[in-house]
Design a protein around this motif. Structure first.
Motif: not given
Length: 415
Positions: A251-258
């Motif tokens: 998933g994406d949290l703003g510009n962060l992908n995990l």
């Protein structure tokens, strides 16, 4: 484009001004020379007008606005795919994305695309020197089954100029064949295709499988089950493994992908350098956890990998590892002059990978795995012509400390 809507559509689309149809626009008088043409276009659904019921036909239009009209005219059958307008606005139509993709079925049920790649590989180090130059041509066939399903096939020809076969003899194989579509919110793919798992740090090669993916907001779920294909270059008559299963959540949290992956591999094929690169088998389970952050033109990433391979465990080899990534910009085939730089550092135990995505010679090392770095860059020389150069310096994580240094380059032409 310094043309009014009325003039551009009536003349460029070649619609007769005397066509009989009811006029839906309040600001287009019945005595106007283009009255019939606009009325016919409106009746066909090519133009919609504004919410207040006006047409605003004297407004100057942009190329993008004209491309939207051409796209609608294609969809409604007002013009054909071979019309000069389609060629004139090809780039704008392509940028419309999904809408243009839907229009392709009006031109042909089967689309053919392809690319040609010339690559060169020179490796030095403790394993000796080697060179390879390969010309690879690929033709892709995409056929429409219905609105939801498509068939994709790929034919590949490969000529080895230096290395395994210096005669230039070619080998042609049919390497991809799969169906892709959706049932509700679930996207499905079934057949033989190239699949990449854990950013290619575990597997980047062909599989015979069925896969499903679902996206919910910023979160996505993927799962695949099937059989691993053979490895290119060595023992091509043997499968790299038997059945496999992979599950992914991200998933994406703003510009962060995990993203996290779990991959179960049965009877995987690997090498044992202690026995002269003889082939051995062992079941394996690999877990990965990765984070990638995009900051402007930069992308920073890190991944942790943990493996549980029967044979590696038996030989007391390394069973975990990590990979760090840094990239700046990147070449786009559609944008001449675009470029990018990238680099990676690897520290992977032998239980954490099977068929890597890299162009370095990681497969020269034993059960302990490898570590080292790569740096590379790419540049779009002209539209659909992209060049890349990469340098790898890898070494055995075991007691031998052997190095393999590789200079790899390619030119890819897409059509």
């Amino acid at each position: 484009m310094k043309k009014s809507l009325v003039f551009a559509m009536a003349m460029a689309l070649g619609v007769s001004a005397t066509a009989f149809a009811a006029n839906p626009f309040s600001d287009l008088p019945a005595g106007h020379w283009a009255y019939g043409a606009v009325a016919k276009l409106a009746a066909a659904g090519v133009v919609d007008g504004y919410p207040d019921g006006t047409f605003k036909g004297d407004k100057t239009m942009t190329r993008y606005e004209m491309a939207q009209i051409v796209a609608k005219a294609l969809a409604k059958g007002a013009i054909g795919a071979d019309d000069k307008l389609v060629s004139e606005f090809a780039d704008e139509l392509d940028n419309l994305g999904v809408r243009v993709a839907k229009l392709e079925k009006n031109a042909d049920n089967v689309k053919i695309t392809g690319n040609i790649r010339q690559s060169y590989d020179r490796t030095t180090g403790d394993f000796g020197k080697s060179d390879a130059a390969v010309l690879r041509s690929r033709l892709w066939f995409t056929g429409e089954v219905n609105d939801n399903w498509h068939y994709v096939g790929m034919l590949q020809n490969q000529q080895n100029w230096i290395g395994k076969n210096e005669s230039g003899d070619s080998e042609t194989t049919f390497q991809r064949a799969f169906l892709t579509g959706n049932i509700g919110v679930v996207n499905l793919k079934a057949g033989r295709d190239n699949n990449t798992y854990a950013e290619g740090n575990v597997w980047d090669h062909r599989t015979d499988a069925i896969s499903a993916s679902v996206k919910s907001g910023a979160t996505y779920f993927n799962a695949a089950y099937g059989k691993l294909a053979n490895k290119d270059g060595v023992n091509t008559d043997k499968s790299a493994g038997d059945k496999y299963f992979v599950g992914t959540i991200g998933g994406d949290l703003g510009n962060l992908n995990l993203e996290a992956n779990y991959m179960k591999l049965d009877d995987t094929l690997g090498t044992n350098s202690d026995k002269g690169n003889t082939w051995v088998k062992g079941d394996n389970k690999i877990w990965t956890a990765a984070a990638n952050y995009k900051a402007g033109d930069f992308k920073i990433g890190a991944m942790y990998l943990k493996g549980d391979n029967d044979y590696v465990d038996e030989k007391n080899g390394e069973d975990d590892g990590w990979v760090a990534t840094l990239a700046y910009k990147g070449a786009s085939a559609a944008k001449p002059g675009s470029w990018g730089l990238y680099g990676k550092y690897y520290d992977q135990g032998g239980a954490t990978y099977l068929k890597h995505t890299m162009n370095g010679h990681y497969d020269m090392f034993g059960v302990d795995g490898f570590k080292g770095y790569m740096v590379g860059g790419n540049l779009t020389l002209a539209k659909n012509m992209v060049a890349a150069v990469e340098w790898y310096d890898l070494k055995d994580k075991g007691s031998t400390d052997n190095h393999a240094k590789t200079l790899w380059s390619q030119m890819v032409v897409t059509f």
